[in-house]
Scaffold this active site. Sequence first.
Site, PDB file in Angstrom:
ATOM      1  CE  LYS A   1      -5.474 106.431  21.989  1.00  0.00           C
ATOM      2  NZ  LYS A   1      -4.440 106.238  23.005  1.00  0.00           N
TER       3      LYS A   1
ATOM      4  CG  ASP B   1      -6.409 107.233  28.673  1.00  0.00           C
ATOM      5  OD1 ASP B   1      -7.237 106.681  27.917  1.00  0.00           O
ATOM      6  OD2 ASP B   1      -5.187 107.304  28.430  1.00  0.00           O
TER       7      ASP B   1
ATOM      8  CD  GLN C   1      -0.654 106.496  23.434  1.00  0.00           C
ATOM      9  OE1 GLN C   1      -1.668 107.101  23.123  1.00  0.00           O
ATOM     10  NE2 GLN C   1      -0.653 105.191  23.664  1.00  0.00           N
TER      11      GLN C   1
END
Length: 283
Positions: free
Chosen positions: A49, A116, A93
Amino acid sequence: MKLLDGVALRDQLVAELRQRIEAAGSPPVCLATVLVGDDKPSQIYVRNKHKMAAAAGMISKQVELPASATQAEVEDTVAGLAADPTVHGILCQLPLPDGLDPEPVLALIPYQKDVDGLTEVSMGRLVRGLPGHVGCTPLGVMRLLERYDIPTAGRRAVVVGRSTLVGLPQVLLLGRKGVDATVTLAHSRTRDLVEVCREADILVAAAGQARMITAAHVKPGAAVLDVGISRTASGIVGDVDFESVSAVAGALTPMPGGTGPMTIACLMENTLAAARMLGAFAD
Ligand code: NDP
């Protein structure tokens, strides 16, 4: 058969984001990631990422906490990023190490920074049709359909899988005004799955069952998008049996190289959109 190449499209989308940022005078657009513990796959995902953020002309900030971090420490870290005006997107994460509850952590991310699209507020805004971020994987599927000119209006779409991460938002996106597919949501209790899938002009497989979608499930000429990832003795495979389905489908994602790279491209798209929502970017 049209190959829905996610790597080529990812590279194109990331180059477009870079151009947009440069054309706006290169204002800093920042993605922050929070990684707790030392899970190897999570470390690799986070590293990728950051690499992709650099390719898109963005800056990124990586916060790492040890597996021994307390719930309060993780929450303080995320709250700090939420309050930091130089940070536009926040990605925590998952999964967090055992003993840590992700829900109160995610709840601290303002919807504008929730790149997200995972929080309750983001999901609620998706349902209500309000501006906000949509999960990167279902958004990546939509970008594949758009950019490879797969028509959706009035078409029958079937999504296999009903998770809040993929299947459910995918259904909402396909059925949105302007996309206008007629969508069926299939799951493990669906009766006659083969017949249901065969009605689809667009079939999205997000069940996590290795090669469960065969030629028998696919209407000739249909677009088939494989989201599933299963680790098997013969390596990583998707939900779709590529070999048999490629003989029937009109369009098909490869696995790997289809929806996976698009997920990360859409994370970058969401990060730029986050900067825009926060007034830090204008074009
Ligand atoms: P979940 O396990 O949360 O959900 C799977 C869904 O598939 C459930 O709704 C389940 O039904 C349904 N399902 C399972 N088996 C069958 C079956 N035999 N027939 C019909 N439906 C079935 O998974 P996720 O949604 O989180 O992920 C789905 C897959 O996508 C996984 O393989 C995951 O690794 C992959 N993934 C890929 C990404 C990418 O970038 N390409 C990103 C995120 C995930 P029920 O609800 O009835 O149990």
